[in-house]
Write a protein that holds these residues in place. Structure first.
Motif, mmCIF file in Angstrom:
data_model
loop_
_atom_site.group_PDB
_atom_site.id
_atom_site.type_symbol
_atom_site.label_atom_id
_atom_site.label_comp_id
_atom_site.label_asym_id
_atom_site.label_seq_id
_atom_site.Cartn_x
_atom_site.Cartn_y
_atom_site.Cartn_z
ATOM 1 N N VAL A 1 36.800 -10.679 -31.080
ATOM 2 C CA VAL A 1 35.677 -10.771 -30.273
ATOM 3 C C VAL A 1 35.848 -10.335 -28.774
ATOM 4 O O VAL A 1 34.578 -9.564 -28.195
ATOM 5 N N GLY A 2 36.678 -10.118 -28.149
ATOM 6 C CA GLY A 2 36.771 -9.591 -26.944
ATOM 7 C C GLY A 2 36.575 -7.820 -26.779
ATOM 8 O O GLY A 2 35.874 -7.463 -26.054
ATOM 9 N N LEU A 3 37.046 -7.442 -27.918
ATOM 10 C CA LEU A 3 36.931 -5.660 -27.773
ATOM 11 C C LEU A 3 35.530 -5.316 -28.227
ATOM 12 O O LEU A 3 35.182 -4.570 -27.779
ATOM 13 N N LEU A 4 34.978 -6.256 -29.301
ATOM 14 C CA LEU A 4 33.462 -5.834 -29.680
ATOM 15 C C LEU A 4 32.863 -6.089 -28.689
ATOM 16 O O LEU A 4 31.605 -5.512 -28.474
ATOM 17 N N ALA A 5 33.132 -7.424 -27.893
ATOM 18 C CA ALA A 5 32.050 -7.573 -26.681
ATOM 19 C C ALA A 5 32.371 -6.461 -25.643
ATOM 20 O O ALA A 5 31.225 -6.045 -25.058
ATOM 21 N N GLU B 1 31.608 -17.024 -25.775
ATOM 22 C CA GLU B 1 33.156 -16.977 -26.087
ATOM 23 C C GLU B 1 33.635 -15.666 -25.861
ATOM 24 O O GLU B 1 34.904 -15.522 -25.920
ATOM 25 N N ALA B 2 32.798 -14.569 -25.389
ATOM 26 C CA ALA B 2 33.447 -13.493 -25.059
ATOM 27 C C ALA B 2 33.896 -13.297 -23.755
ATOM 28 O O ALA B 2 34.808 -12.507 -23.519
ATOM 29 N N ALA B 3 33.490 -14.337 -22.933
ATOM 30 C CA ALA B 3 33.976 -14.143 -21.395
ATOM 31 C C ALA B 3 35.334 -14.226 -21.101
ATOM 32 O O ALA B 3 35.838 -13.278 -20.374
ATOM 33 N N ALA B 4 35.920 -15.116 -21.570
ATOM 34 C CA ALA B 4 37.630 -15.257 -21.475
ATOM 35 C C ALA B 4 38.412 -14.110 -21.969
ATOM 36 O O ALA B 4 39.176 -13.500 -21.385
ATOM 37 N N PRO B 5 38.159 -13.687 -23.360
ATOM 38 C CA PRO B 5 38.835 -12.413 -23.878
ATOM 39 C C PRO B 5 38.603 -11.104 -23.420
ATOM 40 O O PRO B 5 39.298 -10.338 -22.806
ATOM 41 N N LEU B 6 37.233 -10.905 -22.478
ATOM 42 C CA LEU B 6 37.046 -9.966 -21.874
ATOM 43 C C LEU B 6 37.770 -10.013 -20.500
ATOM 44 O O LEU B 6 38.111 -8.647 -20.228
ATOM 45 N N ALA B 7 37.777 -10.782 -20.000
ATOM 46 C CA ALA B 7 38.834 -11.068 -18.652
ATOM 47 C C ALA B 7 40.385 -10.491 -18.951
ATOM 48 O O ALA B 7 40.817 -9.471 -18.230
ATOM 49 N N VAL B 8 40.876 -11.038 -20.225
ATOM 50 C CA VAL B 8 42.107 -10.350 -20.555
ATOM 51 C C VAL B 8 42.234 -8.817 -20.745
ATOM 52 O O VAL B 8 43.052 -8.363 -20.133
#
Length: 556
Positions: free
Chosen positions: A382-386, A395-402
């Motif tokens: 989810v994070g990488l696709l975002a 749901e992308a906000a937290a993985p993006l921060a990581v």
């Protein structure tokens, strides 16, 4: 250096002219006329395999093959190269025909490009209104002048070696596109009939709805409590609103969130209706001949470099119908697709140490999850696709921060591309394909700080486009290089193995069964060569998952 030869077929008959060129496009002698141009081209191909220079591959190469020429190794497609160079020069919206390019060289008004098909839907080949040359113009003189000018423009660019590679790959893709359209993808009409009948009911007469679509339409009317045409989005939105369900559109992702019995019926109706319209009985009559689906590919038909088609839906064959793609007796389909291509491209482009390490494994998302997300593969994906597509909330906000913390170089690359787009700028792929600039009106509105919020939304939207453009366009380059390398790797195996299908990151080769292992090895070699050509030394791997099957549906 590779010898070059300019080719101008006669509009009618089997003759034409050839002119040998030096690498920079200078004529090496006078043009020569041949009554049987295909025979002479084949002879020269066997003896020296020059790079053939012509106005457009989809015309000249098809013309030669129709007249018995052997398959050719390489070419320079003036129309496709002109499009790439116009983009590099910030002139995306200028016409790209041979006549238009020649007019620009001579300072004359540029004629607009003509439609590629006539009123009857058939290709317009070598017509005066296609190349837009003045009536008294010599097509060979125009071709030689434009080709030489293109060579000069390539050499004057920021990265001429990269642009030469892109032009060669784009032109090689055009050769493959013509060949795949001629060879065609094996298609079993009897299997297709059974699949359609099981999904839709018996073939209806005239333009009536198939039986199952009719039953679904009646079910929708009962669920919504009123007569409604499911093919009319406006009627469906109104009917759902009267039933207490507010929708902004009838798109499937929105309908899936609706808790109403009509939503599930409508989703099923949409799915089957799309199959009926795009790949039903009428589609087969138009596009399947002699047991082969024969699409017309448009190389570089999308601004990112991805291919399109002139109808036929070759790039969107539904999984439900892939069982109709069956190899001939004694043959197999070698199906190969690149796993997680765009994330791997991001790793190779950015040089991010952490993402490169993850992309050196078989499952990039799993490796990323172990490195930064406590093994949660879903969050890593989810994070990488975002990051690649510009989603920032939910749901992308937290993985993006990581990701921003752990993989700074990768995030910096896409965010810089997004900022460039938001400011109205252009971005480039690895080899130099250039994103189109927004219109002057867009630039004026988006740059108005006191303007309405819609202007900022437009800027952010363009930023999302440029953010992904650098990745998607570079992925298209890798796929083109892989296709060109595979086409060359298959040549020593003889005429049996044929490339018959290509879509974005997947190829299908139809081959005698005994050659399937050699074809699989050729696929692996082609993928590795594409990686080296596009990215040079990198630890990022681009695995091609290869399946040897009798039926396309069994490859997934």
């Amino acid at each position: 250096m590779t010898q070059r030869t300019a080719v101008v077929p006669d509009p009618v008959g089997s003759g034409g002219r050839l002119l040998s060129l030096t690498e920079d496009g200078t004529p090496a002698g006078p043009p020569q006329a041949y009554a049987d141009l295909a025979a002479e081209v084949s002879r020269r191909e066997r003896e020296s395999a020059p790079r053939w220079v012509w106005a457009a591959t989809d015309e000249a190469y098809a013309w030669l093959l129709d007249r018995g020429a052997q398959r050719l190794a390489r070419c320079h497609d003036v129309k496709l190269v002109e499009s790439l160079l116009l983009g590099q020069e910030g002139r995306h919206r200028r016409p790209r025909s041979l006549g238009a390019a020649w007019a620009r060289l001579e300072g004359r008004p540029e004629p607009e490009d003509s439609p590629e098909h006539g009123a009857d839907g058939q290709p317009v080949l070598f017509a005066a209104d296609r190349h837009h040359l003045p009536p008294a113009a010599d097509p060979m003189a125009a071709l030689v002048a434009v080709h030489a000018g293109q060579q000069e423009r390539i050499a004057a660019g920021e990265h001429p070696d990269r642009m030469r590679l892109l032009c060669a790959a784009e032109s090689a893709g055009a050769l493959a596109a013509v060949e795949m359209g001629r060879d065609g993808l094996p298609w079993r009409a009897d299997v297709h009939d059974r699949l359609l009948t099981s999904l839709l009911g018996p073939r209806p007469a005239g333009g009536a709805r198939p039986m199952l679509l009719g039953e679904l339409a009646l079910g929708l009317q009962e669920a919504l409590g009123r007569p409604v045409n499911p093919d009319s989005p406006a009627q469906m939105l109104s009917a759902f609103a009267r039933a207490g369900v507010r929708l902004s559109s009838t798109r499937s992702h929105e309908l899936r969130r609706v808790d109403h019995p009509a939503a599930a019926l409508f989703l099923r109706y949409k799915e089957l209706s799309r199959i009926h319209a795009a790949h039903g009985w009428a589609w087969r009559e138009a596009w399947v001949r002699d047991g082969r689906f024969r699409p017309e590919y448009v190389v570089g038909g999308v601004v990112s470099g991805r291919w399109a088609t002139r109808g036929g839906g070759a790039l969107q064959i539904p999984r439900l119908l892939r069982a109709a793609v069956v190899a001939d007796p004694g043959h197999r389909l070698v199906v190969a697709d690149a796993g997680q291509l765009e994330p791997r491209v991001l790793a190779a482009l950015s040089g991010d140490a952490g993402l490169t390490r993850a992309a050196g494994d078989g499952d990039l998302y799993a490796a990323l999850a172990q490195d930064a997300f406590a093994g949660d593969r879903a969050r890593a994906k989810v994070g990488l696709l975002a990051a690649m597509y510009g989603q920032t909330g939910g749901e992308a906000a937290a993985p993006l921060a990581v990701l921003r913390s752990r993989f700074p170089a990768a995030l910096a690359l896409v965010e810089a591309a997004a900022r460039t787009g938001e400011a109205g700028g252009i971005v480039r792929s690895r080899l130099g394909r250039t994103s189109p600039a927004p219109s002057a009106e867009w630039l004026r509105d988006a740059g108005d700080d006191d303007g309405p919020g819609t202007d900022r939304r437009a800027a952010r939207s363009w930023g999302r486009f440029t953010r992904n453009f650098v990745i998607q366009a570079t992925a298209a380059e890798w796929a083109l290089a892989m296709l060109a390398a595979l086409r060359r790797e298959l040549t020593p195996l003889g005429p049996g193995p044929r490339l018959v299908f290509f879509q974005h990151d997947e190829v299908v080769v139809h081959t005698p069964a005994e050659l399937a292992p050699a074809v699989s090895s050729a696929v692996t070699a082609a993928g590795d060569e594409a990686r080296r050509l596009i990215f040079g030394p990198t630890r990022v791997v681009f695995p091609l998952h290869t399946h040897v099957v009798e039926c396309y549906a069994d490859a997934k």
